[in-house]
Design an enzyme around this catalytic site. Sequence first.
Site, PDB file in Angstrom:
ATOM      1  N   ILE A 245       0.885  -1.161   0.000  1.00  0.00           N
ATOM      2  CA  ILE A 245       0.000   0.000   0.000  1.00  0.00           C
ATOM      3  C   ILE A 245       0.924   1.212   0.000  1.00  0.00           C
ATOM      4  O   ILE A 245       1.527   1.541   1.023  1.00  0.00           O
ATOM      5  CB  ILE A 245      -0.927   0.015   1.223  1.00  0.00           C
ATOM      6  CG1 ILE A 245      -1.830  -1.221   1.223  1.00  0.00           C
ATOM      7  CG2 ILE A 245      -1.779   1.286   1.238  1.00  0.00           C
ATOM      8  CD1 ILE A 245      -2.760  -1.305   2.414  1.00  0.00           C
ATOM      9  N   PRO A 246       1.082   1.887  -1.137  1.00  0.00           N
ATOM     10  CA  PRO A 246       2.191   2.825  -1.315  1.00  0.00           C
ATOM     11  C   PRO A 246       1.979   4.207  -0.684  1.00  0.00           C
ATOM     12  O   PRO A 246       1.905   5.228  -1.374  1.00  0.00           O
ATOM     13  CB  PRO A 246       2.303   2.927  -2.841  1.00  0.00           C
ATOM     14  CG  PRO A 246       0.902   2.721  -3.319  1.00  0.00           C
ATOM     15  CD  PRO A 246       0.294   1.706  -2.380  1.00  0.00           C
ATOM     16  N   CYS A 247       1.938   4.236   0.637  1.00  0.00           N
ATOM     17  CA  CYS A 247       1.813   5.524   1.321  1.00  0.00           C
ATOM     18  C   CYS A 247       3.055   6.384   1.107  1.00  0.00           C
ATOM     19  O   CYS A 247       3.020   7.596   1.333  1.00  0.00           O
ATOM     20  CB  CYS A 247       1.522   5.326   2.810  1.00  0.00           C
ATOM     21  SG  CYS A 247       2.734   4.337   3.690  1.00  0.00           S
ATOM     22  N   HIS A 248       4.155   5.767   0.666  1.00  0.00           N
ATOM     23  CA  HIS A 248       5.377   6.529   0.393  1.00  0.00           C
ATOM     24  C   HIS A 248       5.206   7.450  -0.815  1.00  0.00           C
ATOM     25  O   HIS A 248       6.029   8.361  -1.011  1.00  0.00           O
ATOM     26  CB  HIS A 248       6.553   5.576   0.157  1.00  0.00           C
ATOM     27  CG  HIS A 248       6.333   4.599  -0.951  1.00  0.00           C
ATOM     28  ND1 HIS A 248       5.705   3.382  -0.753  1.00  0.00           N
ATOM     29  CD2 HIS A 248       6.638   4.655  -2.274  1.00  0.00           C
ATOM     30  CE1 HIS A 248       5.645   2.731  -1.907  1.00  0.00           C
ATOM     31  NE2 HIS A 248       6.201   3.481  -2.845  1.00  0.00           N
TER      32      HIS A 248
END
Length: 284
Positions: A245-248
Amino acid sequence: MKEQEQLNYNRIAKAIEYINANFKQQPRLEELAEQVHLSPFHFQRLFSEWAGTTPKKFLQYISTEHAKKLLKEQQATLFDTAMELGLSGTGRLHDLFINIEGMTPAEYKNGGQALHINFSFAESPFGSLMIASTSKGICHMAFEEDETKALNNLKTKFPHASYQQKLDLLQQNALFIFQNDWSGLSDIKLHLKGTEFQLKVWEALLKIPMGKLATYGSIAEHIGNTGASRAVGTAIGSNPVAYLIPCHRVIQSTGHIGSYMWGPTRKTAIIGWEGARMEDGNIE
């Protein structure tokens, strides 16, 4: 091997921290190599092996000015553009995240009672990590060097679940995401513990293509909660599955990289690593 990989990551992380502090001066290769006590030749080779590109090109992706340039060019349409492009156009991820399932209210309330969780430890380009799964999908992934601490953190989230240290097929499929060749990836399924609002935010994050960045405000607008940037930020900060889950890929509207649960240096490294691979055409 594990110690050498950790040493290499620490060297790259130190170089990235130095670049972040000095990017306006555009540090030369020799200067960066000196920071990690390597010759310019060996530093260039190590960095290229790790990031898939040269330190000079990598600098383009991780500087704050690059993030500002992206925002200035696309402004409020940044996230919408990413939505229009779709995952198939940038990174071929459109078939990976077929299912995102929230735990039932009972599972959410009782801390995972009756859930059986497999967990294992692995290496990634960004350091050691723990990954865990239920029978339905990946429920947890976190960067953590201390395995005991990592397991304790997981058990805090699911205090009543049963645990077994085992690398299962769900985890193996998910870990393939760190490989250059993604053509053999199977579906990645997620089984998440969160509120309805959190699940909506995390699902929106899955739609940000690799190599793209979004802002907290654009995500709030996308999920129909314009003005809820702070609440979106809180939901992103509680993301239980690192990288998948690419919160970056979410940065501040000013263009600054912003905070990250697993450290701003690692966030900067991931953004640069993804950008370099998209630029060099390594993701198919």
